[in-house]
Design a protein around this motif. Structure first.
Motif, short mmCIF file in Angstrom:
data_model
loop_
_atom_site.label_atom_id
_atom_site.label_comp_id
_atom_site.label_asym_id
_atom_site.label_seq_id
_atom_site.Cartn_x
_atom_site.Cartn_y
_atom_site.Cartn_z
N LEU A 74 45.31 28.65 -7.27
CA LEU A 74 44.28 28.99 -8.33
C LEU A 74 43.19 29.90 -7.77
CD1 LEU A 74 43.76 25.72 -10.35
CD2 LEU A 74 45.27 27.61 -10.94
N THR A 75 43.10 30.17 -6.55
CA THR A 75 42.08 30.50 -5.79
C THR A 75 42.33 31.55 -4.58
OG1 THR A 75 42.07 28.80 -4.37
CG2 THR A 75 40.44 28.49 -6.06
N ASN A 76 41.10 32.16 -4.48
CA ASN A 76 41.00 33.07 -3.33
C ASN A 76 39.98 32.43 -2.37
OD1 ASN A 76 42.88 35.37 -3.27
ND2 ASN A 76 41.80 35.88 -5.22
N SER A 77 40.03 32.66 -1.03
CA SER A 77 39.13 32.01 -0.11
C SER A 77 37.63 32.27 -0.37
CB SER A 77 39.49 32.39 1.24
OG SER A 77 39.22 33.95 1.58
N TYR A 78 37.24 33.37 -1.09
CA TYR A 78 35.82 33.60 -1.53
C TYR A 78 35.17 33.00 -2.90
CZ TYR A 78 38.15 36.82 -4.37
OH TYR A 78 38.93 37.44 -5.25
N GLN A 79 36.26 32.08 -3.31
CA GLN A 79 35.82 31.39 -4.64
C GLN A 79 35.63 29.83 -4.20
OE1 GLN A 79 39.51 32.57 -6.67
NE2 GLN A 79 38.43 34.13 -7.80
N ALA A 80 35.13 29.13 -5.22
CA ALA A 80 34.77 27.84 -5.09
C ALA A 80 35.42 26.81 -6.10
CB ALA A 80 33.37 27.80 -5.21
N VAL A 81 35.38 25.69 -5.71
CA VAL A 81 35.88 24.66 -6.61
C VAL A 81 34.94 23.55 -7.03
CG1 VAL A 81 37.69 22.52 -6.96
CG2 VAL A 81 38.30 24.84 -5.69
N TYR A 124 26.92 26.63 -11.83
CA TYR A 124 27.71 27.66 -12.04
C TYR A 124 26.51 29.08 -12.16
CZ TYR A 124 30.55 31.30 -14.29
OH TYR A 124 31.37 32.42 -14.62
N HIS A 125 26.70 29.57 -10.89
CA HIS A 125 25.64 30.75 -10.77
C HIS A 125 26.09 31.73 -9.59
CE1 HIS A 125 23.95 28.56 -7.36
NE2 HIS A 125 23.71 27.56 -8.33
N GLY A 126 25.30 32.78 -9.44
CA GLY A 126 25.65 33.74 -8.32
C GLY A 126 26.97 34.50 -8.91
N ILE A 127 27.34 34.46 -9.95
CA ILE A 127 28.41 35.14 -10.32
C ILE A 127 28.27 36.74 -10.23
CG2 ILE A 127 30.24 35.67 -12.36
CD1 ILE A 127 29.86 32.54 -11.41
N GLY A 128 29.27 37.39 -9.33
CA GLY A 128 29.09 38.87 -9.16
C GLY A 128 28.09 39.16 -7.91
N ASP A 129 27.55 38.22 -7.55
CA ASP A 129 26.69 38.49 -6.19
C ASP A 129 27.46 38.38 -5.03
OD1 ASP A 129 24.90 38.06 -4.11
OD2 ASP A 129 23.55 36.51 -5.10
N GLN A 130 27.60 39.31 -4.20
CA GLN A 130 28.32 39.35 -3.03
C GLN A 130 28.15 38.47 -2.03
OE1 GLN A 130 28.51 43.28 -1.06
NE2 GLN A 130 26.13 43.38 -1.47
N HIS A 131 26.96 37.66 -2.07
CA HIS A 131 26.39 36.75 -0.85
C HIS A 131 26.89 35.47 -1.35
CE1 HIS A 131 24.20 39.66 0.76
NE2 HIS A 131 23.86 40.16 -0.48
N HIS A 132 27.54 35.13 -2.63
CA HIS A 132 27.49 33.78 -3.13
C HIS A 132 29.24 33.63 -3.30
CE1 HIS A 132 26.94 30.50 -5.88
NE2 HIS A 132 25.70 30.58 -5.51
N VAL A 133 29.53 32.50 -2.90
CA VAL A 133 30.86 32.17 -3.54
C VAL A 133 31.12 32.13 -5.10
CG1 VAL A 133 31.72 30.83 -1.51
CG2 VAL A 133 30.46 29.70 -3.31
N GLN A 134 32.34 32.52 -5.57
CA GLN A 134 32.47 32.53 -6.83
C GLN A 134 33.15 31.37 -7.23
OE1 GLN A 134 31.27 35.78 -8.55
NE2 GLN A 134 30.27 35.37 -6.54
N PRO A 135 32.61 30.46 -8.35
CA PRO A 135 33.26 29.42 -8.98
C PRO A 135 34.59 29.83 -9.65
CG PRO A 135 30.95 29.27 -9.29
CD PRO A 135 31.00 30.60 -8.79
N ARG A 136 35.84 29.08 -9.14
CA ARG A 136 36.87 29.55 -10.10
C ARG A 136 37.86 28.54 -10.65
NH1 ARG A 136 39.36 33.47 -12.65
NH2 ARG A 136 41.18 33.92 -11.89
N VAL A 137 37.34 27.21 -10.07
CA VAL A 137 38.00 25.96 -10.61
C VAL A 137 36.87 24.95 -10.93
CG1 VAL A 137 40.00 24.11 -10.11
CG2 VAL A 137 40.22 26.59 -9.24
N VAL A 138 37.28 24.22 -11.94
CA VAL A 138 36.53 22.84 -12.01
C VAL A 138 37.83 21.84 -11.83
CG1 VAL A 138 35.44 21.17 -13.85
CG2 VAL A 138 34.85 23.70 -13.81
#
Ligand SMILES: Cc1ncc(COP(=O)(O)O)c(C=O)c1O
Length: 349
Positions: A74-81, A124-138
């Motif tokens: 479900l994820t890429n490495s820059y995303q978050a669970v 759930y924040h930092g969406i679109g911010d290149q410095h922040h992991v991107q939440p992808r899964v709950v």
């Protein structure tokens, strides 16, 4: 002599006799390896009977792999669970989910072991911010790590939040059978119909031997992509069984004649009985609602070692003297009564 069965974990139980029999039945002649065999086809048909058509199912050996590979799909490495702070993936898998997915796990506080939309939305924040992991899964665990059960509307609300925010809902269903039995719902009604996208479906804790499954529930055509490459992920993850028929025949048996349900109902009933035995002991405080096959309780510190001399079990929270007692498909009423009596004696200084 120590009793044959204790209350440490449903993992400590053996294999259900019907499953063992099915394994012996499958142990004849040669059959093609790696899943291209009639047992695997039949087991997958059983999954489709329970969960409906259009799903994809993959068998693996253990729950940690099921979670890691399901999350990886479900994820890429820059995303978050996002998960509970006591989630098995966060506390009990030795960092394997982080290693295999490369993702950050974001733990959030739970209520009675359950994630809430409110807690998830806080992180759930930092969406679109290149410095922040991107939440992808709950990721939620059903039953929870403290053996409580998410209500259908609670799962639905989390799924809705996840989907509205371009995330997936993963369910660690190591004990899904116990949850469905507790809720009086079918396997499908407890998962797919509530918006779960990927399920780690547990077999081992419900009487199988090294048999777990990753199940994909695509909601739209592009979701099919998620499972498309799973064959390769599973092989790279070292979870492709050459003698797959011996995993498959176990699932085929579990999903026939309601064995999954009867075993889970029994384990849940035994935990209910254990709770009733313990409620009569004033020194024992039940910590969470007993909704499935586990009882968590705070007991006097000195009693822990005394009880452990006869019954092996885990201390869940040392600071609070909280212990975890689990029941299995093979726990008997007699086991529970004897254990209750032993605890009652042990807590009297
Ligand atoms: C909630 C939960 N998830 C997953 C697992 C799977 O773990 P394992 O890799 O030991 O099969 C467990 C096992 O205890 C569990 O309790």
């Amino acid at each position: 002599m120590k009793p044959a069965r204790s209350f440490a974990s449903d993992n400590n139980a053996g294999v259900h006799p019907k499953v063992l029999h099915a394994l012996a039945t499958a142990n004849h002649g040669h059959t093609v390896g790696y899943g291209d065999d009639p047992y695997t086809k039949s087991a997958i048909r059983k999954f489709k009977q329970h969960f409906g058509s259009g799903i994809d199912v993959f068998f693996v050996f253990n729950g940690t792999a099921s979670n890691c590979l399901g999350l990886k799909a479900l994820t890429n490495s820059y995303q978050a669970v996002i998960c509970g702070d006591a989630a098995h993936i966060y506390t009990d898998e030795c960092g394997a989910p982080e290693k295999f997915t490369g993702c950050k796990l974001i733990p959030v506080p739970t209520v009675n072991g359950k994630l809430t939309v409110e807690a998830v939305s806080q992180v759930y924040h930092g969406i679109g911010d290149q410095h922040h992991v991107q939440p992808r899964v709950v990721s939620i665990t059903q039953t929870t790590e403290v053996a409580t059960v998410y209500r259908p509307e609670e799962v639905k609300a989390l799924a809705r939040f996840a989907h509205d925010h371009n995330m997936f809902l993963h369910m660690d269903g190591a004990r899904l059978a116990n949850a469905a039995a507790s809720l009086g719902l079918t396997l499908r009604q407890s998962t797919r119909d509530l918006g779960v996208d990927v399920l780690s479906f547990g077999g081992t804790k419900n009487g199988l031997m090294g048999a777990e499954a990753v199940v994909f529930f695509p909601r739209k055509s592009e979701d099919k992509q998620l499972s498309r490459d799973f064959l390769y992920l599973r092989k790279q993850g070292m979870q492709l069984s050459s003698k797959m028929r011996f995993i498959s025949v176990q699932f085929e048996t579990l999903l026939s004649d309601d064995l999954w349900l009867r075993s889970a109902q029994h384990a849940n009933r035994m935990a209910g009985l254990l709770q009733r035995e313990l409620l009569d002991i004033p020194q024992v405080r039940i910590s969470y609602p007993v909704e499935a096959n586990g009882v968590f309780a705070r007991i006097p510190r000195a009693a822990i070692a005394k009880i452990q001399k006869r019954y092996f079990f885990y201390v869940w929270d040392e600071k609070q003297n909280m212990v975890r007692w689990m029941c299995s498909f093979d726990t008997t009423e007699e086991d529970v009564k004897q254990f209750g009596k032993f605890v009652a004696q042990a807590v009297q200084n």
